[in-house]
Write a protein that holds these residues in place. Structure first.
Motif, PDB file in Angstrom:
ATOM      1  N   ARG A 189       0.886  -1.437  -0.617  1.00  0.00           N
ATOM      2  CA  ARG A 189      -0.314   0.116  -0.069  1.00  0.00           C
ATOM      3  C   ARG A 189       0.928   1.641   0.020  1.00  0.00           C
ATOM      4  NH1 ARG A 189      -5.256   0.016   1.963  1.00  0.00           N
ATOM      5  NH2 ARG A 189      -5.990  -2.320   2.039  1.00  0.00           N
ATOM      6  N   VAL A 190       0.880   2.182  -1.025  1.00  0.00           N
ATOM      7  CA  VAL A 190       1.751   3.228  -1.507  1.00  0.00           C
ATOM      8  C   VAL A 190       1.002   4.427  -1.185  1.00  0.00           C
ATOM      9  CG1 VAL A 190       2.971   4.338  -2.541  1.00  0.00           C
ATOM     10  CG2 VAL A 190       2.330   1.870  -2.787  1.00  0.00           C
ATOM     11  N   ALA A 191       0.778   5.294  -0.191  1.00  0.00           N
ATOM     12  CA  ALA A 191       0.119   6.549  -0.022  1.00  0.00           C
ATOM     13  C   ALA A 191       0.969   7.738  -0.680  1.00  0.00           C
ATOM     14  CB  ALA A 191       0.014   7.003   1.441  1.00  0.00           C
ATOM     15  N   VAL A 192       0.686   8.819  -1.384  1.00  0.00           N
ATOM     16  CA  VAL A 192       1.201   9.910  -2.025  1.00  0.00           C
ATOM     17  C   VAL A 192       0.562  10.754  -1.534  1.00  0.00           C
ATOM     18  CG1 VAL A 192       1.995  11.229  -4.142  1.00  0.00           C
ATOM     19  CG2 VAL A 192       1.028   8.670  -4.472  1.00  0.00           C
ATOM     20  N   VAL A 193       1.347  12.054  -0.451  1.00  0.00           N
ATOM     21  CA  VAL A 193       1.365  12.335   0.481  1.00  0.00           C
ATOM     22  C   VAL A 193       2.210  13.865   0.535  1.00  0.00           C
ATOM     23  CG1 VAL A 193       0.557  10.644   2.350  1.00  0.00           C
ATOM     24  CG2 VAL A 193       3.070  12.133   2.369  1.00  0.00           C
ATOM     25  N   GLY A 194       1.234  14.897   0.614  1.00  0.00           N
ATOM     26  CA  GLY A 194       2.642  15.761   0.455  1.00  0.00           C
ATOM     27  C   GLY A 194       1.482  17.118   1.266  1.00  0.00           C
ATOM     28  N   ARG A 195       2.357  18.654   0.620  1.00  0.00           N
ATOM     29  CA  ARG A 195       0.968  19.712   0.767  1.00  0.00           C
ATOM     30  C   ARG A 195       0.119  20.054  -0.436  1.00  0.00           C
ATOM     31  NH1 ARG A 195       3.630  23.810  -1.019  1.00  0.00           N
ATOM     32  NH2 ARG A 195       6.327  22.972  -1.374  1.00  0.00           N
ATOM     33  N   GLY A 268      -1.414   5.645   7.387  1.00  0.00           N
ATOM     34  CA  GLY A 268      -1.656   4.488   9.276  1.00  0.00           C
ATOM     35  C   GLY A 268      -1.500   3.276   8.584  1.00  0.00           C
ATOM     36  N   ARG A 269      -2.618   3.509   7.768  1.00  0.00           N
ATOM     37  CA  ARG A 269      -2.974   2.223   6.786  1.00  0.00           C
ATOM     38  C   ARG A 269      -2.428   2.220   5.543  1.00  0.00           C
ATOM     39  NH1 ARG A 269      -6.835   2.088   2.634  1.00  0.00           N
ATOM     40  NH2 ARG A 269      -7.580   5.075   2.541  1.00  0.00           N
ATOM     41  N   SER A 270      -1.415   2.471   4.993  1.00  0.00           N
ATOM     42  CA  SER A 270      -0.018   1.968   4.267  1.00  0.00           C
ATOM     43  C   SER A 270       1.400   1.706   4.544  1.00  0.00           C
ATOM     44  CB  SER A 270       0.078   3.536   3.060  1.00  0.00           C
ATOM     45  OG  SER A 270       1.234   4.276   4.633  1.00  0.00           O
ATOM     46  N   ASP A 271       1.712   1.222   3.676  1.00  0.00           N
ATOM     47  CA  ASP A 271       3.214   0.841   4.059  1.00  0.00           C
ATOM     48  C   ASP A 271       3.956   1.293   3.774  1.00  0.00           C
ATOM     49  OD1 ASP A 271       1.749  -1.955   4.673  1.00  0.00           O
ATOM     50  OD2 ASP A 271       1.426  -1.962   2.630  1.00  0.00           O
ATOM     51  N   VAL A 272       4.190   1.971   2.605  1.00  0.00           N
ATOM     52  CA  VAL A 272       5.578   3.141   1.831  1.00  0.00           C
ATOM     53  C   VAL A 272       4.180   4.245   1.820  1.00  0.00           C
ATOM     54  CG1 VAL A 272       7.137   3.669   0.460  1.00  0.00           C
ATOM     55  CG2 VAL A 272       6.286   1.392   1.399  1.00  0.00           C
ATOM     56  N   ALA A 273       5.037   5.671   1.914  1.00  0.00           N
ATOM     57  CA  ALA A 273       4.508   6.882   1.983  1.00  0.00           C
ATOM     58  C   ALA A 273       5.517   7.586   1.296  1.00  0.00           C
ATOM     59  CB  ALA A 273       4.166   7.648   2.891  1.00  0.00           C
ATOM     60  N   VAL A 274       4.765   8.068  -0.366  1.00  0.00           N
ATOM     61  CA  VAL A 274       5.762   8.454  -1.300  1.00  0.00           C
ATOM     62  C   VAL A 274       5.501  10.243  -0.743  1.00  0.00           C
ATOM     63  CG1 VAL A 274       6.421   9.592  -3.485  1.00  0.00           C
ATOM     64  CG2 VAL A 274       5.447   6.706  -2.869  1.00  0.00           C
ATOM     65  N   LEU A 275       6.351  10.498  -0.306  1.00  0.00           N
ATOM     66  CA  LEU A 275       6.977  12.214  -0.164  1.00  0.00           C
ATOM     67  C   LEU A 275       6.644  13.583  -0.985  1.00  0.00           C
ATOM     68  CD1 LEU A 275       6.048  14.118   2.264  1.00  0.00           C
ATOM     69  CD2 LEU A 275       8.624  14.416   3.229  1.00  0.00           C
ATOM     70  N   LEU A 276       5.707  13.849  -1.195  1.00  0.00           N
ATOM     71  CA  LEU A 276       5.649  14.761  -2.585  1.00  0.00           C
ATOM     72  C   LEU A 276       6.758  16.039  -2.384  1.00  0.00           C
ATOM     73  CD1 LEU A 276       5.268  13.702  -5.335  1.00  0.00           C
ATOM     74  CD2 LEU A 276       3.408  15.177  -5.697  1.00  0.00           C
ATOM     75  N   LEU A 277       7.993  16.537  -2.968  1.00  0.00           N
ATOM     76  CA  LEU A 277       8.182  17.541  -2.158  1.00  0.00           C
ATOM     77  C   LEU A 277       7.997  18.430  -3.867  1.00  0.00           C
ATOM     78  CD1 LEU A 277      11.238  17.033  -0.560  1.00  0.00           C
ATOM     79  CD2 LEU A 277       9.012  17.556   0.538  1.00  0.00           C
ATOM     80  N   ASP A 278       7.910  19.656  -3.792  1.00  0.00           N
ATOM     81  CA  ASP A 278       7.784  20.769  -4.818  1.00  0.00           C
ATOM     82  C   ASP A 278       9.265  21.315  -5.163  1.00  0.00           C
ATOM     83  OD1 ASP A 278       7.231  23.232  -6.754  1.00  0.00           O
ATOM     84  OD2 ASP A 278       5.580  22.605  -5.746  1.00  0.00           O
ATOM     85  N   GLY A 279       9.871  20.603  -6.540  1.00  0.00           N
ATOM     86  CA  GLY A 279      10.972  20.919  -6.674  1.00  0.00           C
ATOM     87  C   GLY A 279      11.232  22.752  -6.903  1.00  0.00           C
ATOM     88  N   GLU A 280      10.254  23.205  -7.871  1.00  0.00           N
ATOM     89  CA  GLU A 280       9.451  24.741  -8.263  1.00  0.00           C
ATOM     90  C   GLU A 280      10.195  25.130  -6.680  1.00  0.00           C
ATOM     91  OE1 GLU A 280       7.387  27.583 -10.368  1.00  0.00           O
ATOM     92  OE2 GLU A 280       6.751  25.707  -9.665  1.00  0.00           O
ATOM     93  N   ALA A 300       7.029   2.897   6.116  1.00  0.00           N
ATOM     94  CA  ALA A 300       7.972   3.452   5.295  1.00  0.00           C
ATOM     95  C   ALA A 300       8.030   4.860   4.721  1.00  0.00           C
ATOM     96  CB  ALA A 300       8.513   1.846   4.555  1.00  0.00           C
ATOM     97  N   CYS A 301       9.343   5.426   4.144  1.00  0.00           N
ATOM     98  CA  CYS A 301       9.169   6.860   3.672  1.00  0.00           C
ATOM     99  C   CYS A 301      10.343   6.624   2.273  1.00  0.00           C
ATOM    100  CB  CYS A 301       9.157   7.981   4.638  1.00  0.00           C
ATOM    101  SG  CYS A 301       9.007   9.628   3.902  1.00  0.00           S
TER     102      CYS A 301
END
Length: 450
Positions: A189-195, A268-280, A300-301
């Motif tokens: 389970r992969v959660a895509v998170v960020g601002r 909380g229910r994910s295995d891996v969180a992909v923390l998306l950052l703004d490159g700009e 995991a992250c």
């Protein structure tokens, strides 16, 4: 009626039942009623649901997948309404059974008739439900809808559950009588998170190769945590697109508050969180706070710096950004960092292999014998902290075993737990990572009395 509103078995060939209709007729309320839980956000404001929202459930032991859609506005040609309409059209295309919901109290509206005309060409089973019929006085309102030329109408009250069982009884013969096969291989389970507005929905669409979620330049477009199944080289992954998380003081009560709560639950229910950052825009304080939420929930992250295509031709940009990462995320040095652009899927070729590595670390278990051989090697050169200056015996002075995975948790048994210092525990964690990798996953060390 029983429900299991989970998406562990998104890959199972269950019938798809889509709830469609114009905005604010109660689709999400009916969705929640059938599931028996508040899975979809509900509000009196039209347009709350924007993406397709999926959940697995069953009725009388027959499983099916339910789809909640945004309001269908046939006349919408641009802006957010057009994007929502596109999601509804995709749901209609993939569904096996359609439930068209109308508002009995509002009466038959021109938009309802337009939706009916859109559906005239479909050969899929269509069930028309008239919502908000919750008292004997309101039953007469159903008569207005017979001018549509549809023989069977189902008067219901999604809010109170009246008539919903009759509707499901009518659907029942179309539902498979086979139970879901038990999963043999767990799906990461992969959660895509960020601002807000860093490109989370664009990333999910890129990995899926379809318009799964609504994408717009307007911050806050995504409200529900939306689950989608992706396949890469024969392996399946469950991606969750989450609502953007703003600073607490800026979060409005109501819809946005529910959205943020759903995002936290998705982490909380994910295995891996992909923390998306703004490159700009670069790294902000809110990015560090979101990473803290991931760590506190023991997920995991990995970090993905998005919009990196804007730095093409700048040879020094990556080095500057990596220095900033080390400065702003000193507590996340174990998380892999990728650079790419969600609008250019070709730049994301390392995403799935990195997710595999991180997930493997997150679920890894080290044999106790091997672990204690390493521990004795460590103690030979770096003994346990002594008590009041007295040396600690090296041999048999400590014992370590792994007590959990997801994330890896180790129990260290010593004679005097009160002597253990944070610095020594950090040293042990560093040696564990040095020996076994554990890329992308937090490690927890518990000190216990031997």
């Amino acid at each position: 009626m029983s429900s299991q509103p989970t998406l562990n078995s998104l890959m199972s060939p269950m019938p798809l039942v889509a709830i469609i209709g114009r905005p604010n007729v109660g689709k999400s309320t009916l969705f929640n009623r059938i599931l028996g839980s508040r899975t979809a956000i509900v509000d009196d404001v039209p347009g709350v649901t924007r993406d397709r929202n999926y959940a697995d459930t069953n009725y009388r032991n027959r499983p099916f997948r339910l789809i909640d859609t945004g309001g269908l506005e046939p006349a919408a040609s641009d802006g957010m309404l057009a994007l929502i309409r596109r999601q509804s059209e995709l749901a209609i295309a993939e569904a096996d059974v359609l439930i068209l919901l109308m508002d009995g109290r509002a009466g038959l509206m021109p938009q309802d008739q337009e939706v009916i005309r859109l559906l005239r060409g479909t050969t899929k089973p269509l069930f028309v439900a008239i919502n908000k019929i919750d008292t004997p006085k309101t039953e007469v309102l159903v008569a207005d809808f017979y001018q549509l030329g549809i023989d069977s109408l189902f008067p219901i009250s999604a809010e109170h559950g009246i008539g919903v069982a009759d509707l499901l009884d009518a659907l029942y013969p179309l539902l498979s009588d086979q139970q879901d096969p038990e999963e043999q291989n767990p799906v990461p389970r992969v959660a895509v998170v960020g601002r807000p507005n860093v490109g989370k929905s664009t990333l999910v669409n890129a990995v899926l190769g379809e318009e799964r979620v609504v994408v717009s330049d307007v911050p806050g477009t995504t409200r529900d945590a939306v689950d989608s199944l992706a396949t890469y080289e024969g392996r399946q992954y469950l991606f969750t697109d989450t609502a953007g998380i703003r600073r607490r003081g800026k979060v409005d009560r109501g819809i946005e508050g529910y959205s943020v709560a759903r995002s936290l639950r998705a982490i909380g229910r994910s295995d891996v969180a992909v923390l998306l950052l703004d490159g700009e825009e670069g790294i902000t304080e809110q990015d560090t706070k979101i990473s803290g939420l991931v760590i506190r929930q023991g997920r995991a992250c990995l970090m993905l710096v998005n919009k990196w295509d804007l730095h093409e031709g700048d040879a020094q940009a990556r080095q500057r950004f990596e220095r900033d990462l080390k400065r702003r995320f000193p507590f996340l040095t174990w998380a892999p960092v990728l650079f790419g652009a969600a609008v250019k899927p070709g730049s994301l070729r390392h995403l799935f292999p990195t997710i595999d590595d991180v997930y493997a670390s997150f679920t890894r278990r080290i044999p106790t014998g091997e672990l204690n051989q390493l521990l004795q090697t460590i103690l030979a050169t770096h003994p346990l902290p002594s008590r009041k200056g007295k040396p600690t015996k090296i041999t048999k002075s400590a014992f370590m075993t792994q007590v959990a995975t997801r994330p890896p948790v180790f129990a260290l048994f010593v004679g005097h737990p009160e002597n253990m210092t944070p610095a020594y525990l950090r040293f042990l964690e560093h040696r564990l990572r040095e020996e076994y990798g554990f890329a992308g996953t937090p490690i927890r060390l518990l000190v216990r009395k031997k």
